[in-house]
Write a protein that holds these residues in place. Structure first.
Motif, PDB file in Angstrom:
ATOM      1  N   PHE A  75       0.819  -1.206   0.000  1.00  0.00           N
ATOM      2  CA  PHE A  75       0.000   0.000   0.000  1.00  0.00           C
ATOM      3  C   PHE A  75       0.858   1.263   0.000  1.00  0.00           C
ATOM      4  CE2 PHE A  75      -2.761   3.173   2.129  1.00  0.00           C
ATOM      5  CZ  PHE A  75      -3.733   3.224   1.158  1.00  0.00           C
ATOM      6  N   ILE A  79       0.610   4.269  -2.679  1.00  0.00           N
ATOM      7  CA  ILE A  79       0.397   5.676  -2.320  1.00  0.00           C
ATOM      8  C   ILE A  79       1.521   6.554  -2.886  1.00  0.00           C
ATOM      9  CG2 ILE A  79       0.587   7.244  -0.331  1.00  0.00           C
ATOM     10  CD1 ILE A  79      -2.133   6.347  -0.494  1.00  0.00           C
ATOM     11  N   ARG A  82       1.125   6.879  -6.540  1.00  0.00           N
ATOM     12  CA  ARG A  82      -0.120   7.565  -6.872  1.00  0.00           C
ATOM     13  C   ARG A  82       0.072   9.091  -6.893  1.00  0.00           C
ATOM     14  NH1 ARG A  82      -5.031   6.286  -3.020  1.00  0.00           N
ATOM     15  NH2 ARG A  82      -5.054   4.268  -4.058  1.00  0.00           N
ATOM     16  N   MET A  83       0.823   9.600  -5.910  1.00  0.00           N
ATOM     17  CA  MET A  83       1.058  11.047  -5.854  1.00  0.00           C
ATOM     18  C   MET A  83       1.732  11.524  -7.137  1.00  0.00           C
ATOM     19  SD  MET A  83      -0.169  12.117  -3.060  1.00  0.00           S
ATOM     20  CE  MET A  83      -1.294  10.916  -2.371  1.00  0.00           C
TER      21      MET A  83
ATOM     22  N   TRP B  89      -0.812  20.026  -8.538  1.00  0.00           N
ATOM     23  CA  TRP B  89      -1.635  18.814  -8.400  1.00  0.00           C
ATOM     24  C   TRP B  89      -2.573  18.585  -9.579  1.00  0.00           C
ATOM     25  CZ3 TRP B  89       0.268  15.494  -5.157  1.00  0.00           C
ATOM     26  CH2 TRP B  89       1.081  15.984  -4.136  1.00  0.00           C
ATOM     27  N   ARG B 139      -8.127   8.627  -1.088  1.00  0.00           N
ATOM     28  CA  ARG B 139      -7.097   9.249  -1.900  1.00  0.00           C
ATOM     29  C   ARG B 139      -5.720   9.208  -1.243  1.00  0.00           C
ATOM     30  NH1 ARG B 139      -4.802  14.287  -4.434  1.00  0.00           N
ATOM     31  NH2 ARG B 139      -3.859  14.742  -2.444  1.00  0.00           N
ATOM     32  N   ALA B 140      -5.658   9.629   0.018  1.00  0.00           N
ATOM     33  CA  ALA B 140      -4.350   9.753   0.658  1.00  0.00           C
ATOM     34  C   ALA B 140      -4.097   8.616   1.641  1.00  0.00           C
ATOM     35  CB  ALA B 140      -4.226  11.105   1.350  1.00  0.00           C
ATOM     36  N   GLY B 141      -4.877   7.546   1.538  1.00  0.00           N
ATOM     37  CA  GLY B 141      -4.635   6.384   2.375  1.00  0.00           C
ATOM     38  C   GLY B 141      -4.905   6.598   3.853  1.00  0.00           C
ATOM     39  N   SER B 144      -5.550   3.779   6.613  1.00  0.00           N
ATOM     40  CA  SER B 144      -4.563   2.936   7.294  1.00  0.00           C
ATOM     41  C   SER B 144      -4.023   3.556   8.577  1.00  0.00           C
ATOM     42  CB  SER B 144      -3.370   2.650   6.386  1.00  0.00           C
ATOM     43  OG  SER B 144      -3.725   2.563   5.073  1.00  0.00           O
TER      44      SER B 144
END
Lengths: 217, 186
Positions: A75, A79, A82-83, B89, B139-141, B144
């Motif tokens: 994961f 992540i 993904r950025m 972004w 989106r930013a996890g 978790s």
């Protein structure tokens, strides 16, 4: 490629990749957008900026996920990549798209009502004046010994007054120059929407779906 | 229900550009704050503290223009401004813009576009926080993170959104009401 389709493609991809966790697809997209950006002669300085910023934020995000959370290695890689996908896809779009052509395309190809298209254009052309206005509001306050911050209501109050004033004047000016809401219009510049654009969009999206849903890591 | 006319469209766009220009100075603050908090693994906190400033265009546009969709459009256009001013972004800014704008729009939807007072702004701040936080979960996890840390992030985000989207918006519209410049704000 047609700007409206390109926009839809980038937004759809960014949305889908936010909900899927396949880092190989992310990596492939990073490489492809990098190659496309190089092919479109994006300045090197901009490319370095587009790499440095996500590098910092992705690293910081992964670091805090490690310290404060219980994310798996897989994961974390997802992540991190993904950025970069967000930034590179976004960079590819903004660096290869002219805002004026995009607005025209949205009006002609995506059937955005012309009052929106021309309203946006009229306002966006005021950008330099707006920047100057914010500076002059701050300077005027300073002359009276007031410092306006991001949290000062006066700053926004004055900006809103100016916005209302200008939007009155602009809409009157447009109306007096013959702009009629909802009336049929002819185009000075026709933005083509070719078959090739559709094939390219649909084809690449299908290939990405295959990558996302066939069990790649 | 009021419909969109040329003047309103130009107004919401100019407003969004003003907000974009005013907030452009916040960019470096965000980077510095992130860098300062990053070693302790608290980088998301920088995002939470400043989020209220970014989402402010939504409630402000919704409160002043009072046409369905005003909050969403205001925030989306703010994102467009950021994108073309050179924010990095790109397209994901647009998605965040719609998510944030819809979040504050929900507050106005829930009050039926009829009441414009403290209650509306509090509900709007709450819906903005919930909607944007759900988006961050994916989106930013955020999903978790440990629960305690997550609760802290949520609280900080709500305070930030409430201070800027709620309290500051109310103060600004109070000034507008005293100046008698907007017909429907008293």
């Amino acid at each position: 490629m047609n700007p409206s389709l390109k926009l839809a493609w980038v937004v759809l991809l960014a949305l889908e990749l936010s909900f899927t966790q396949v880092w190989t697809v992310n990596l492939v997209l990073i490489v492809i957008s990098l190659i496309l950006m190089l092919a479109c002669h994006v300045p090197l300085k901009r490319l370095l900026w587009l790499t440095g910023v996500p590098l910092f934020f992705a690293s910081a995000l992964v670091w805090s996920l490690t310290l404060q959370g219980s994310a798996s290695h897989h994961f974390l890689i997802v992540i991190f990549t993904r950025m970069f996908v967000y930034v590179y896809l976004g960079g590819l779009f903004t660096q290869t798209t002219d805002p004026l052509i995009l607005t025209r395309s949205l009006e002609q190809n995506a059937h955005l009502p012309s009052k929106f298209a021309y309203g946006f254009l009229a306002a966006f052309n005021l950008m330099p004046k707006i920047q100057a206005e914010v500076a002059s509001i701050k300077a005027a306050a300073l002359m009276r010994g007031q410092v306006l911050h991001v949290w000062s209501p006066q700053l926004y109050f004055k900006a809103i007054l100016t916005a209302m004033h200008w939007s009155d004047q602009l809409s009157l000016a447009m109306t007096s120059h013959g702009f009629v809401e909802g009336a049929p219009r002819t185009q000075a510049e026709v933005i083509p929407l070719r078959r090739r654009d559709w094939w390219l969009t649909a084809g690449s999206l299908i290939i990405i779906q295959v990558g996302l849903f066939t069990g790649l890591p | 229900m009021k419909a969109w006319h040329l003047r309103d469209i130009i107004l919401v766009t100019i407003l969004a550009i003003f907000m974009g220009v005013i907030f452009f100075v916040i960019g470096p603050v965000y980077t510095v704050l992130s860098a300062a908090l990053a070693p302790a693994g608290l980088q998301p906190l920088a995002n939470e503290i400043l989020l209220g400033i970014w989402v402010m265009a939504g409630p402000l546009a919704g409160y002043i223009i009072r046409i369905p969709g005003a909050a969403t459009l205001g925030e989306l256009l703010g994102a467009v401004v950021e994108m073309f001013l050179g924010g990095v972004w790109g397209a994901s800014t647009l998605i965040s813009g719609v998510v944030q704008g819809f979040g504050s729009e929900l507050g106005f939807i829930l009050t039926g576009y009829k009441r414009y007072n403290w209650l509306t702004l509090v509900i709007s701040a709450l819906t903005t926080t919930i909607v944007t936080f759900t988006w961050s979960l994916f989106r930013a996890g955020y999903a978790s993170y440990h629960l305690g840390f997550l609760a802290m992030l949520f609280t900080v985000r709500f305070i930030s959104v409430f201070l800027f989207g709620g309290v500051l918006t109310k103060l600004i519209t109070n000034l507008l009401a005293r100046a008698h410049v907007v017909k429907n704000i008293r």
